[in-house]
Design a protein around this motif. Structure first.
Motif, PDB file in Angstrom:
ATOM      1  N   ILE A 171      16.502  -4.961   9.539  1.00 23.33           N
ATOM      2  CA  ILE A 171      17.632  -4.689   8.648  1.00 23.33           C
ATOM      3  C   ILE A 171      17.296  -5.104   7.215  1.00 23.33           C
ATOM      4  CG2 ILE A 171      20.032  -5.290   8.153  1.00 23.33           C
ATOM      5  CD1 ILE A 171      20.458  -5.624  11.154  1.00 23.33           C
ATOM      6  N   THR A 172      16.675  -6.269   7.067  1.00 21.62           N
ATOM      7  CA  THR A 172      16.294  -6.746   5.736  1.00 21.62           C
ATOM      8  C   THR A 172      15.279  -5.817   5.087  1.00 21.62           C
ATOM      9  OG1 THR A 172      16.677  -9.029   6.459  1.00 21.62           O
ATOM     10  CG2 THR A 172      15.387  -8.700   4.445  1.00 21.62           C
ATOM     11  N   ALA A 173      14.294  -5.365   5.877  1.00 17.76           N
ATOM     12  CA  ALA A 173      13.286  -4.448   5.336  1.00 17.76           C
ATOM     13  C   ALA A 173      13.913  -3.129   4.926  1.00 17.76           C
ATOM     14  CB  ALA A 173      12.196  -4.213   6.385  1.00 17.76           C
ATOM     15  N   ASN A 174      14.860  -2.639   5.716  1.00 23.26           N
ATOM     16  CA  ASN A 174      15.525  -1.383   5.373  1.00 23.26           C
ATOM     17  C   ASN A 174      16.308  -1.522   4.060  1.00 23.26           C
ATOM     18  OD1 ASN A 174      16.369   1.400   6.266  1.00 23.26           O
ATOM     19  ND2 ASN A 174      18.387   0.449   6.153  1.00 23.26           N
ATOM     20  N   ALA A 175      17.015  -2.642   3.909  1.00 21.78           N
ATOM     21  CA  ALA A 175      17.761  -2.866   2.664  1.00 21.78           C
ATOM     22  C   ALA A 175      16.812  -3.014   1.472  1.00 21.78           C
ATOM     23  CB  ALA A 175      18.630  -4.108   2.807  1.00 21.78           C
ATOM     24  N   ALA A 176      15.687  -3.676   1.676  1.00 20.85           N
ATOM     25  CA  ALA A 176      14.731  -3.855   0.591  1.00 20.85           C
ATOM     26  C   ALA A 176      14.105  -2.530   0.174  1.00 20.85           C
ATOM     27  CB  ALA A 176      13.643  -4.845   1.022  1.00 20.85           C
ATOM     28  N   TYR A 177      13.751  -1.709   1.153  1.00 19.90           N
ATOM     29  CA  TYR A 177      13.186  -0.400   0.824  1.00 19.90           C
ATOM     30  C   TYR A 177      14.202   0.483   0.100  1.00 19.90           C
ATOM     31  CZ  TYR A 177       9.085  -1.329   3.721  1.00 19.90           C
ATOM     32  OH  TYR A 177       7.932  -1.844   4.235  1.00 19.90           O
ATOM     33  N   SER A 178      15.474   0.365   0.499  1.00 19.32           N
ATOM     34  CA  SER A 178      16.510   1.157  -0.149  1.00 19.32           C
ATOM     35  C   SER A 178      16.757   0.711  -1.584  1.00 19.32           C
ATOM     36  CB  SER A 178      17.812   1.063   0.661  1.00 19.32           C
ATOM     37  OG  SER A 178      18.865   1.723   0.022  1.00 19.32           O
ATOM     38  N   GLU A 179      16.632  -0.582  -1.812  1.00 19.87           N
ATOM     39  CA  GLU A 179      16.969  -1.132  -3.128  1.00 19.87           C
ATOM     40  C   GLU A 179      15.807  -1.058  -4.114  1.00 19.87           C
ATOM     41  OE1 GLU A 179      19.569  -2.875  -5.877  1.00 19.87           O
ATOM     42  OE2 GLU A 179      19.979  -2.172  -3.833  1.00 19.87           O
ATOM     43  N   PHE A 180      14.592  -1.290  -3.650  1.00 18.93           N
ATOM     44  CA  PHE A 180      13.474  -1.490  -4.569  1.00 18.93           C
ATOM     45  C   PHE A 180      12.392  -0.417  -4.500  1.00 18.93           C
ATOM     46  CE2 PHE A 180      15.065  -5.773  -3.430  1.00 18.93           C
ATOM     47  CZ  PHE A 180      15.552  -6.136  -4.677  1.00 18.93           C
ATOM     48  N   THR A 181      12.545   0.585  -3.645  1.00 20.94           N
ATOM     49  CA  THR A 181      11.517   1.622  -3.537  1.00 20.94           C
ATOM     50  C   THR A 181      12.153   3.003  -3.611  1.00 20.94           C
ATOM     51  OG1 THR A 181      11.593   1.829  -1.111  1.00 20.94           O
ATOM     52  CG2 THR A 181      10.188   0.095  -2.017  1.00 20.94           C
ATOM     53  N   ASP A 182      11.305   3.994  -3.720  1.00 25.07           N
ATOM     54  CA  ASP A 182      11.751   5.384  -3.762  1.00 25.07           C
ATOM     55  C   ASP A 182      11.455   6.106  -2.446  1.00 25.07           C
ATOM     56  OD1 ASP A 182      12.569   5.039  -6.400  1.00 25.07           O
ATOM     57  OD2 ASP A 182      10.580   5.573  -7.187  1.00 25.07           O
ATOM     58  N   ILE A 183      11.328   5.376  -1.361  1.00 30.62           N
ATOM     59  CA  ILE A 183      11.041   5.990  -0.062  1.00 30.62           C
ATOM     60  C   ILE A 183      12.229   6.850   0.356  1.00 30.62           C
ATOM     61  CG2 ILE A 183      10.569   5.549   2.377  1.00 30.62           C
ATOM     62  CD1 ILE A 183       9.222   2.957   1.540  1.00 30.62           C
ATOM     63  N   ALA A 184      11.947   8.067   0.820  1.00 29.91           N
ATOM     64  CA  ALA A 184      13.012   8.986   1.207  1.00 29.91           C
ATOM     65  C   ALA A 184      13.837   8.404   2.351  1.00 29.91           C
ATOM     66  CB  ALA A 184      12.416  10.337   1.624  1.00 29.91           C
ATOM     67  N   SER A 185      15.119   8.731   2.352  1.00 29.60           N
ATOM     68  CA  SER A 185      16.030   8.154   3.340  1.00 29.60           C
ATOM     69  C   SER A 185      15.719   8.594   4.764  1.00 29.60           C
ATOM     70  CB  SER A 185      17.474   8.533   2.996  1.00 29.60           C
ATOM     71  OG  SER A 185      17.627   9.945   2.970  1.00 29.60           O
ATOM     72  N   ASP A 186      15.083   9.760   4.927  1.00 31.06           N
ATOM     73  CA  ASP A 186      14.812  10.229   6.275  1.00 31.06           C
ATOM     74  C   ASP A 186      13.641   9.507   6.935  1.00 31.06           C
ATOM     75  OD1 ASP A 186      13.174  11.357   4.390  1.00 31.06           O
ATOM     76  OD2 ASP A 186      12.824  13.206   5.523  1.00 31.06           O
ATOM     77  N   VAL A 187      12.727   8.941   6.136  1.00 28.31           N
ATOM     78  CA  VAL A 187      11.603   8.192   6.704  1.00 28.31           C
ATOM     79  C   VAL A 187      11.759   6.679   6.509  1.00 28.31           C
ATOM     80  CG1 VAL A 187       9.997  10.089   6.434  1.00 28.31           C
ATOM     81  CG2 VAL A 187      10.257   8.422   4.583  1.00 28.31           C
ATOM     82  N   ARG A 188      12.787   6.266   5.792  1.00 33.74           N
ATOM     83  CA  ARG A 188      12.990   4.840   5.550  1.00 33.74           C
ATOM     84  C   ARG A 188      13.180   4.043   6.838  1.00 33.74           C
ATOM     85  NH1 ARG A 188      17.790   4.484   2.320  1.00 33.74           N
ATOM     86  NH2 ARG A 188      16.534   5.540   0.734  1.00 33.74           N
ATOM     87  N   PRO A 189      13.932   4.546   7.825  1.00 31.94           N
ATOM     88  CA  PRO A 189      14.046   3.779   9.072  1.00 31.94           C
ATOM     89  C   PRO A 189      12.705   3.510   9.741  1.00 31.94           C
ATOM     90  CG  PRO A 189      15.768   5.434   8.971  1.00 31.94           C
ATOM     91  CD  PRO A 189      14.847   5.712   7.824  1.00 31.94           C
ATOM     92  N   LEU A 190      11.778   4.461   9.700  1.00 31.46           N
ATOM     93  CA  LEU A 190      10.454   4.240  10.290  1.00 31.46           C
ATOM     94  C   LEU A 190       9.736   3.092   9.577  1.00 31.46           C
ATOM     95  CD1 LEU A 190       8.061   5.008  12.099  1.00 31.46           C
ATOM     96  CD2 LEU A 190       7.419   6.715  10.373  1.00 31.46           C
ATOM     97  N   TYR A 191       9.771   3.091   8.249  1.00 34.54           N
ATOM     98  CA  TYR A 191       9.140   2.010   7.498  1.00 34.54           C
ATOM     99  C   TYR A 191       9.776   0.663   7.838  1.00 34.54           C
ATOM    100  CZ  TYR A 191       6.450   5.118   4.433  1.00 34.54           C
ATOM    101  OH  TYR A 191       5.546   6.022   3.930  1.00 34.54           O
ATOM    102  N   ALA A 192      11.106   0.650   7.942  1.00 35.54           N
ATOM    103  CA  ALA A 192      11.798  -0.610   8.236  1.00 35.54           C
ATOM    104  C   ALA A 192      11.470  -1.116   9.628  1.00 35.54           C
ATOM    105  CB  ALA A 192      13.310  -0.410   8.084  1.00 35.54           C
ATOM    106  N   VAL A 193      11.440  -0.213  10.612  1.00 33.32           N
ATOM    107  CA  VAL A 193      11.120  -0.607  11.987  1.00 33.32           C
ATOM    108  C   VAL A 193       9.702  -1.157  12.060  1.00 33.32           C
ATOM    109  CG1 VAL A 193      10.724   0.277  14.315  1.00 33.32           C
ATOM    110  CG2 VAL A 193      12.787   0.917  13.080  1.00 33.32           C
ATOM    111  N   VAL A 194       8.758  -0.451  11.459  1.00 38.34           N
ATOM    112  CA  VAL A 194       7.362  -0.896  11.489  1.00 38.34           C
ATOM    113  C   VAL A 194       7.215  -2.247  10.776  1.00 38.34           C
ATOM    114  CG1 VAL A 194       5.026  -0.383  10.692  1.00 38.34           C
ATOM    115  CG2 VAL A 194       6.423   1.417  11.717  1.00 38.34           C
TER     116      VAL A 194
END
Length: 304
Positions: free
Chosen positions: A122-145
């Motif tokens: 959850i923290t990684a997902n929030a961080a990617y959403s706030e501080f990166t330009d990773i697309a929302s459709d692949v952001r969950p994969l980045y957060a899970v990994v």
């Protein structure tokens, strides 16, 4: 009455009690099983119409199960690919003689090992959403990994540390006797031999990684295998029990394949360890490895 090293042999009364406990346990399991069966049957969850799509059509497999399984294996693969070397690095770092390496490695390992993997995701997902330009459709994969890597790398670090420390001290002494430095001892003597001891624990952690991908589907809308239950159940007449059962069987098959391969690999490594040793020939520059004409062999903790 005979005894063994581990326990005393059972007397007549103990045998009777154990038989009674076994009968009571079997009856209790049968009662619970019958209650589950009748409850499911009353709610029509065992009707063939709810199970039929999985056996008569390829649509649920192609549309829901296979894409979900692909995402599960993809997240587990990337997490393992990153967590293994990180875990080895921090595990070796915890064994360092230098305090400036040992202490930070220990802090990192203990910190991330103590945090639930779901919070890390959850923290990684929030961080990617706030501080990166990773697309929302692949952001969950980045957060899970990311969550899986941070948690499992810390656990694997402890596995590596324990595996290396489980080796006899004679292995290190033999390496020193032939003039190996600390880094060479770790790379060529300790790590290769500790792999066999670490393999069962590493495989158990791989199984945990595969299963923990389901947390991303439950919280972060990551389209992994377990997340396919909801659309399948909605499309095939609320067959939730059937969907969960099929997915559970898929997880069993995948994890059984992983453990079977690991068992085969462990047997092969043990056979190779028994049949060969690490041999160092006489060097031209003189030193300990040039005494006599016979090569030095590191085997079973002795330099011969």
């Amino acid at each position: 009455m005979t005894t063994s090293v581990l326990f005393d042999a059972q007397g007549p009364r103990a045998k009777q009690r154990n038989i009674l406990y076994t009968v009571v346990f079997v009856v209790a399991i049968a009662v619970v099983g019958w209650w589950v069966y009748t409850s499911l049957d009353e709610k029509h969850q065992l009707d063939w119409v709810k199970w039929e799509p999985f056996f008569t059509s390829s649509q649920p497999w192609v549309t829901y199960l296979w894409p979900g399984l692909q995402n599960t294996l993809k997240a587990a693969f990337f997490a393992l690919l990153i967590a293994l070397p990180l875990g080895a690095l921090f595990g070796i770092g915890r064994l360092s003689d230098h305090r400036r390496v040992r202490v930070p490695s220990g802090v990192v390992v203990e910190f991330f090992r103590a945090i639930p993997v779901l919070i890390l995701m959850i923290t990684a997902n929030a961080a990617y959403s706030e501080f990166t330009d990773i697309a929302s459709d692949v952001r969950p994969l980045y957060a899970v990994v990311t969550g899986l890597v941070l948690y499992n790398a810390s656990v694997l670090a402890e596995i590596v540390r324990a595996g290396i420390q489980s080796l006899p001290q004679g292995q290190t002494d033999a390496a020193k006797a032939i003039g190996m430095r600390k880094g060479q001892t770790m790379r060529y003597v300790l790590l290769p031999q500790s792999v066999t001891a670490m393999l069962p624990a590493i495989v158990s952690q791989i199984v945990v990684i595969v299963k923990d991908t389901a947390l991303g589907g439950a919280v972060l809308t990551f389209p992994e295998l377990l997340a396919s239950v909801r659309p399948m159940s909605a499309n095939y007449g609320a067959n939730t029990i059937a969907c969960f059962t099929i997915i559970a069987l898929i997880f069993v098959v995948v994890n059984f394949a992983i453990t079977s391969f690991a068992s085969w690999l462990e047997r092969r490594l043990r056979r190779a360890k028994k049949s060969t040793g690490a041999t160092l020939g006489a060097g031209p520059g003189g030193g300990l490895d040039t005494i006599g004409t016979a090569p030095l062999v590191i085997e079973d903790g002795r330099a011969t």
